[in-house]
Design an enzyme around this catalytic site. Structure first.
Site, mmCIF file in Angstrom:
data_model
loop_
_atom_site.group_PDB
_atom_site.id
_atom_site.type_symbol
_atom_site.label_atom_id
_atom_site.label_comp_id
_atom_site.label_asym_id
_atom_site.label_seq_id
_atom_site.Cartn_x
_atom_site.Cartn_y
_atom_site.Cartn_z
ATOM 1 N NE ARG A 97 7.201 47.950 36.321
ATOM 2 C CZ ARG A 97 6.577 49.088 36.573
ATOM 3 N NH1 ARG A 97 5.520 49.081 37.318
ATOM 4 N NH2 ARG A 97 6.981 50.214 36.041
ATOM 5 C CB CYS A 121 8.028 42.261 40.446
ATOM 6 S SG CYS A 121 9.438 43.317 40.212
ATOM 7 C CB VAL A 167 16.033 58.243 34.557
ATOM 8 C CG1 VAL A 167 15.856 57.368 33.316
ATOM 9 C CG2 VAL A 167 16.815 59.516 34.200
ATOM 10 C CB SER A 168 10.503 56.485 35.008
ATOM 11 O OG SER A 168 9.583 55.451 34.704
ATOM 12 C CB ILE A 333 17.796 50.941 39.167
ATOM 13 C CG1 ILE A 333 18.949 51.542 38.366
ATOM 14 C CG2 ILE A 333 16.448 51.119 38.482
ATOM 15 C CD1 ILE A 333 18.791 52.975 37.959
HETATM 16 C C1 EPZ Z 1 12.263 49.166 32.861
HETATM 17 O O1 EPZ Z 1 11.435 48.987 33.983
HETATM 18 C C2 EPZ Z 1 12.617 47.778 32.346
HETATM 19 N N1 EPZ Z 1 11.398 47.081 31.957
HETATM 20 C C3 EPZ Z 1 13.343 47.003 33.441
HETATM 21 O O2 EPZ Z 1 13.731 45.757 32.876
HETATM 22 C C4 EPZ Z 1 14.601 47.767 33.827
HETATM 23 O O3 EPZ Z 1 15.244 47.090 34.879
HETATM 24 C C5 EPZ Z 1 14.205 49.182 34.288
HETATM 25 O O4 EPZ Z 1 13.476 49.852 33.241
HETATM 26 C C6 EPZ Z 1 15.427 50.037 34.608
HETATM 27 O O5 EPZ Z 1 16.247 50.123 33.489
HETATM 28 C C7 EPZ Z 1 10.862 47.353 30.746
HETATM 29 O O6 EPZ Z 1 11.347 48.187 30.001
HETATM 30 C C8 EPZ Z 1 9.639 46.565 30.384
HETATM 31 P P1 EPZ Z 1 11.822 52.466 35.801
HETATM 32 P P2 EPZ Z 1 10.603 50.248 34.574
HETATM 33 O O7 EPZ Z 1 10.489 53.116 35.721
HETATM 34 O O8 EPZ Z 1 10.292 51.191 33.494
HETATM 35 C C9 EPZ Z 1 11.218 53.928 40.304
HETATM 36 C C10 EPZ Z 1 13.978 43.461 32.811
HETATM 37 O O9 EPZ Z 1 14.766 42.809 33.480
HETATM 38 N N2 EPZ Z 1 9.933 54.466 39.831
HETATM 39 O O10 EPZ Z 1 12.921 52.979 34.927
HETATM 40 O O11 EPZ Z 1 9.490 49.688 35.378
HETATM 41 C C11 EPZ Z 1 11.276 52.417 40.197
HETATM 42 O O12 EPZ Z 1 10.708 51.823 41.347
HETATM 43 C C12 EPZ Z 1 13.176 44.553 33.448
HETATM 44 O O13 EPZ Z 1 13.845 43.361 31.574
HETATM 45 C C13 EPZ Z 1 9.136 55.148 40.740
HETATM 46 O O14 EPZ Z 1 9.485 55.290 41.901
HETATM 47 O O15 EPZ Z 1 11.662 50.911 35.542
HETATM 48 C C14 EPZ Z 1 12.756 52.167 40.073
HETATM 49 O O16 EPZ Z 1 13.345 52.223 41.347
HETATM 50 C C15 EPZ Z 1 13.256 44.467 34.946
HETATM 51 N N3 EPZ Z 1 7.943 55.643 40.299
HETATM 52 C C16 EPZ Z 1 13.258 53.365 39.260
HETATM 53 O O17 EPZ Z 1 12.255 54.389 39.414
HETATM 54 C C17 EPZ Z 1 7.517 55.500 38.995
HETATM 55 O O18 EPZ Z 1 6.434 55.998 38.646
HETATM 56 C C18 EPZ Z 1 13.439 53.079 37.770
HETATM 57 O O19 EPZ Z 1 12.277 52.452 37.336
HETATM 58 C C19 EPZ Z 1 8.346 54.784 38.102
HETATM 59 C C20 EPZ Z 1 9.551 54.291 38.538
#
Ligand code: EPZ
Length: 423
Positions: A97, A121, A167-168, A333
């Site tokens: 991703r 995923c 937070v993303s 999350i």
């Molecule tokens: C990052 O994923 C990490 N991956 C993940 O690690 C980690 O679990 C996650 O952050 C949370 O800490 C990398 O850094 C490569 P988010 P990310 O955007 O950025 C929702 C691992 O095990 N969301 O912080 O994809 C999303 O669905 C991986 O190493 C939206 O709805 O996660 C989630 O519920 C797994 N819209 C929440 O926000 C968006 O546009 C947080 O997602 C973006 C996110």
């Protein structure tokens, strides 16, 4: 399809020293950010053994980057003088991703690109709506065609203010990558992720000439510059990997020392391990866990940093199956982060999942069983169960774990786990 055969024991504790790898979730955005630089970027302490890093290398090469790997020294030298191709293919995004981070970097440097929309995923849907809403706020237009997001900022990224609805982590990194070369523009981003991996990216960009300032709690202001200069950067230690091996000592009544890790990146997680009865010693770059007593129960909720990391939750869940009494974990999350639970139940664990909450009734013995891994962190959680269970477990689809753990097999052997590979 590689399998691990593990002969566990409820009485044999793991023991030893683990040198923590560089953080996968730090190095992936750092590698993507190299696209923004005029000359060579050198990354040190790179977890070359993590398959996602290999995927990112292939992705960067597909765009035209020159990537030199110094394996023994764990160094990547990335040269981006050549004009990049502007297409990020689905084959890279489908397994990793973080490939979506190339979108922000290409947009920031070339003001346009086409990036495959990531699929879901096993953790659940992985939308990028916040990323796209942020780009739109900065004067970008995009459409979705045949699974690709075609995005363009006709007159370049314009100044503005975007607040993340929640937070993303990669959303924050993506917007920063799109903004740092917006020469003369001022971009404010609020409700950002302050995960150590994001702060490592900001440090790297600042050292290359980017003007990024903290202007409040979870708020940064970026003054776009004309160009960035490549330099050397040491990737921070992987806090999730460190926590994973600490849990190996916690679940088997063992003793583990992790070196090359900053304990400040695991403050909340170490508090929880202490609370459930583990003895923790830290210095500025190492953490030692010794578990002599019986484990105690706990209740917790995952949250963005500095809260308890969602990535650490599956491993803690495995440990709590050995804590006599009732524990409760609430995942806030992702919608589907309990993939290890049914596999641990096959070993005799008592875990009941109701919506986003895991109710765990800890007990003394687990018994080896055949298990199937389905995502990166669940793989380690199942391995934890297997090493603490009496008898043999055969874990299939361990390739999920090899995405994010360098030297997984050798490290487990090194701390005394009775493990064999099976094809
Ligand atoms: C990052 O994923 C990490 N991956 C993940 O690690 C980690 O679990 C996650 O952050 C949370 O800490 C990398 O850094 C490569 P988010 P990310 O955007 O950025 C929702 C691992 O095990 N969301 O912080 O994809 C999303 O669905 C991986 O190493 C939206 O709805 O996660 C989630 O519920 C797994 N819209 C929440 O926000 C968006 O546009 C947080 O997602 C973006 C996110």
């Amino acid at each position: 399809m590689e399998k691990f055969l593990i002969k566990g024991s409820s009485s044999k504790g793991v023991k030893g020293l683990i040198n923590c790898s560089g953080a996968k979730n730090a190095v992936l955005p750092l590698m993507a950010s190299s696209i923004l630089f005029e000359n060579t970027v050198t990354l040190k302490n790179v977890p070359l053994g993590a398959n996602d890093v290999q995927t990112m290398i292939i992705l960067l090469k597909s765009l035209g980057s020159k990537v030199q790997i110094l394996k023994k020294k764990k160094i990547l030298k990335i040269n981006n003088t050549k004009k990049h191709k502007l297409l990020v293919k689905y084959q890279y995004i489908s397994t990793m991703r973080a490939g979506v981070l190339a979108m922000g970097a290409l947009l920031g440097k070339y003001k346009k690109c086409s990036t495959a929309l990531s699929g879901g995923c096993s953790l659940g849907p992985r939308p990028i709506g916040y990323h796209l809403a942020g780009f739109k706020k900065l004067n970008c237009k995009y459409n979705l065609n045949k699974g690709y997001i075609n995005i363009i900022s006709p007159n370049g990224i314009k100044g503005g203010h975007f607040r993340f609805p929640r937070v993303s982590v990669t959303g924050t990194s993506n917007l920063i990558l799109a903004s740092v070369l917006a020469n003369g523009q001022v971009i404010t981003i609020s409700n950002i992720s302050i995960e150590p991996e994001v702060l490592d990216l900001i440090k790297f960009l600042r050292n290359g000439g980017a003007r990024i300032y903290n202007t409040g709690k979870r708020t940064i202001k970026i003054y776009g510059v004309k160009k960035l200069n490549g330099h050397q950067h040491e990737v921070i230690g992987d806090r999730i990997e460190a926590f994973s091996y600490l849990c190996a000592a916690a679940i088997t009544k063992g003793k583990i020392k992790i070196k090359k890790i900053d304990p400040k990146h695991l403050i909340t997680e170490l508090k929880v391990l202490k609370k459930i009865g583990c003895i923790i010693k830290v210095d500025k770059s190492s953490i030692e866990l010794n578990r002599k007593n019986n484990l105690k129960t706990t209740n917790l909720k995952t949250a963005p940093f500095p809260g308890f990391a969602t990535d650490c939750m599956p491993m803690l869940m495995a440990v709590l199956t050995k804590a006599a009494g009732k524990s409760k974990i609430e995942e806030t999350i992702f919608t589907n982060r309990y993939m290890a639970a049914p596999e641990l139940v096959r070993m005799g664990a008592k875990i009941n999942i109701k919506k986003s909450i895991a109710f765990i009734i800890g007990q003394s013995n687990l018994n080896g069983a055949d298990c199937i891994s389905s995502d990166l962190r669940s793989t380690f959680a199942i391995i934890l169960g297997a090493m603490a269970a009496n008898g043999e477990s055969c874990i299939s689809r361990v390739y999920h774990g090899l995405r994010g753990y360098s030297n997984l097999y050798n490290n487990l052997k090194k701390i005394g786990v009775n493990i064999k590979k099976k094809s």
